[in-house]
Design a protein around this motif. Structure first.
Motif, PDB file in Angstrom:
ATOM      1  N   LYS A   1      -5.505   6.688 -16.057  1.00 21.14           N
ATOM      2  CA  LYS A   1      -4.786   7.819 -15.458  1.00 21.14           C
ATOM      3  C   LYS A   1      -4.279   7.489 -14.065  1.00 21.14           C
ATOM      4  O   LYS A   1      -3.103   7.721 -13.747  1.00 21.14           O
ATOM      5  CB  LYS A   1      -5.705   9.042 -15.403  1.00 21.14           C
ATOM      6  N   THR A   2      -5.158   6.929 -13.213  1.00 15.55           N
ATOM      7  CA  THR A   2      -4.746   6.662 -11.831  1.00 15.55           C
ATOM      8  C   THR A   2      -3.709   5.536 -11.758  1.00 15.55           C
ATOM      9  O   THR A   2      -2.836   5.545 -10.895  1.00 15.55           O
ATOM     10  CB  THR A   2      -5.957   6.299 -10.951  1.00 15.55           C
TER      11      THR A   2
ATOM     12  N   GLY B   1      13.408  13.133 -10.073  1.00 12.45           N
ATOM     13  CA  GLY B   1      12.577  12.406  -9.130  1.00 12.45           C
ATOM     14  C   GLY B   1      12.411  10.936  -9.449  1.00 12.45           C
ATOM     15  O   GLY B   1      11.989  10.157  -8.600  1.00 12.45           O
ATOM     16  N   VAL B   2      12.763  10.549 -10.676  1.00  7.90           N
ATOM     17  CA  VAL B   2      12.667   9.133 -11.053  1.00  7.90           C
ATOM     18  C   VAL B   2      13.530   8.270 -10.131  1.00  7.90           C
ATOM     19  O   VAL B   2      13.132   7.167  -9.734  1.00  7.90           O
ATOM     20  CB  VAL B   2      13.096   8.941 -12.525  1.00  7.90           C
TER      21      VAL B   2
ATOM     22  N   LEU C   1      -0.570   7.656  -1.896  1.00  8.02           N
ATOM     23  CA  LEU C   1      -1.966   7.355  -1.603  1.00  8.02           C
ATOM     24  C   LEU C   1      -2.519   6.390  -2.650  1.00  8.02           C
ATOM     25  O   LEU C   1      -2.303   6.572  -3.844  1.00  8.02           O
ATOM     26  CB  LEU C   1      -2.814   8.642  -1.609  1.00  8.02           C
ATOM     27  N   LYS C   2      -3.247   5.386  -2.193  1.00  5.64           N
ATOM     28  CA  LYS C   2      -3.874   4.452  -3.111  1.00  5.64           C
ATOM     29  C   LYS C   2      -5.088   5.122  -3.765  1.00  5.64           C
ATOM     30  O   LYS C   2      -5.870   5.784  -3.083  1.00  5.64           O
ATOM     31  CB  LYS C   2      -4.326   3.193  -2.378  1.00  5.64           C
TER      32      LYS C   2
ATOM     33  N   ILE D   1       1.885   4.052 -10.733  1.00  9.15           N
ATOM     34  CA  ILE D   1       3.163   3.463 -11.120  1.00  9.15           C
ATOM     35  C   ILE D   1       4.289   4.478 -10.892  1.00  9.15           C
ATOM     36  O   ILE D   1       5.346   4.151 -10.351  1.00  9.15           O
ATOM     37  CB  ILE D   1       3.132   3.015 -12.594  1.00  9.15           C
ATOM     38  N   LEU D   2       4.045   5.718 -11.297  1.00  8.39           N
ATOM     39  CA  LEU D   2       5.042   6.768 -11.078  1.00  8.39           C
ATOM     40  C   LEU D   2       5.310   6.961  -9.589  1.00  8.39           C
ATOM     41  O   LEU D   2       6.459   7.140  -9.169  1.00  8.39           O
ATOM     42  CB  LEU D   2       4.558   8.084 -11.696  1.00  8.39           C
ATOM     43  N   ASP D   3       4.256   6.917  -8.814  1.00  7.51           N
ATOM     44  CA  ASP D   3       4.370   7.065  -7.362  1.00  7.51           C
ATOM     45  C   ASP D   3       5.263   5.979  -6.775  1.00  7.51           C
ATOM     46  O   ASP D   3       6.175   6.249  -5.981  1.00  7.51           O
ATOM     47  CB  ASP D   3       2.966   7.005  -6.751  1.00  7.51           C
ATOM     48  N   ILE D   4       5.024   4.737  -7.197  1.00  8.07           N
ATOM     49  CA  ILE D   4       5.799   3.606  -6.685  1.00  8.07           C
ATOM     50  C   ILE D   4       7.265   3.727  -7.094  1.00  8.07           C
ATOM     51  O   ILE D   4       8.177   3.519  -6.285  1.00  8.07           O
ATOM     52  CB  ILE D   4       5.207   2.272  -7.189  1.00  8.07           C
ATOM     53  N   LEU D   5       7.502   4.082  -8.356  1.00  6.57           N
ATOM     54  CA  LEU D   5       8.875   4.208  -8.853  1.00  6.57           C
ATOM     55  C   LEU D   5       9.629   5.314  -8.125  1.00  6.57           C
ATOM     56  O   LEU D   5      10.768   5.141  -7.697  1.00  6.57           O
ATOM     57  CB  LEU D   5       8.860   4.490 -10.359  1.00  6.57           C
TER      58      LEU D   5
END
Length: 259
Positions: free
Chosen positions: A197-198, A163-164, A189-190, A203-207
């Protein structure tokens, strides 16, 4: 799975692109349960991370409900071993017997339904869609989300979470010619409040979402439940609720598309 076509009611044949999302992968199982109940025939599957894990079991012929029970078991929870911050927080125990309950075949090429597992070649920064090789090692490598889980060495490569680079892998399915249902259980979601943690999860979400738009365009149907964000990615407590939510979405999809 049987092909339920009749002269009066031909079965709808589809392929599934299943995104990563850790414990939220239970949603995939619920959705697939609804598809099967309504006679939809799954002809091919591709998946990243949790999507590869679910796809591995389903492609072997294991039912969604039986797969969910394995995920809920104490035995399954024990495959994640704390590493004392050696290379990561945890590593996946590839020798765990419970994995034999999910992957009935040693090689990906043996599955009943064609399966493509998405992994990231860590050293060469490349996405790989593999459908042959060690099922346990490649599927677990697809789940190895760094830095939470240790990379897995396989065939002279260092592999991590697919998923990366490809959260919802649609590309390997297009050659089959079936309608593609893409299911994304990582809605963007923001966070309401920024904490360590958030911020890390954001960051993972954006990547992971960097290439998602292109994948969505390749889908014939796209499912992205906002409600799934209520369930924590790294907690087993919401597995049944995630499954139930997927089942509701699956039944709704069948009602809208099988008329």
């Amino acid at each position: 799975m049987e092909d339920n076509r009749t002269a009066a009611k031909p079965a709808l044949e589809v392929s599934l692109a299943l995104s990563g999302g850790a414990a939220r992968g239970a949603f995939h199982l619920g959705f697939i349960e609804a598809l099967q109940e309504n006679g939809v025939v799954i002809k091919a599957i591709s998946g990243s991370s949790a999507g590869a894990l679910v796809g591995g079991a389903i492609s072997c012929g294991i039912s969604p409900k039986d797969t969910l029970e394995v995920f809920k078991s104490k035995e399954f929870k024990k495959i994640f071993k704390f590493t004392w911050f050696s290379k990561s927080l945890f590593k996946i125990d590839l020798s765990a017997k419970v994995l034999d309950k999910l992957f009935l075949f040693d090689d990906l090429s043996q599955t009943k339904i064609p399966l493509f597992v998405c992994v990231t070649d860590f050293d060469n920064q490349k996405v790989l869609h593999v459908n042959e090789g060690s099922a346990k090692e490649l599927i677990c490598a697809s789940c190895a989300l760094v830095p939470f889980f240790s990379p897995i060495s396989y065939d002279n490569r260092v592999l991590v979470d697919g998923g990366v680079l490809d959260l919802m892998p649609v590309f390997p399915l297009k050659k089959f010619g079936y309608k593609v249902i893409g299911i994304n259980i990582m809605p963007s979601l923001k966070p309401k409040k920024y904490t360590f943690k958030t911020i890390t999860l954001r960051i993972l979400d954006i990547l992971m979402s960097a290439n998602l738009e292109d994948s969505v365009k390749k889908c014939d149907y796209y499912i992205a439940p906002k409600e799934i964000s209520k369930y924590k990615m790294f907690s087993f407590k919401g597995l049944q609720k995630g499954f139930d939510l997927g089942y509701v979405y699956g039944q709704k999809w069948c009602k809208e598309n099988l008329a």
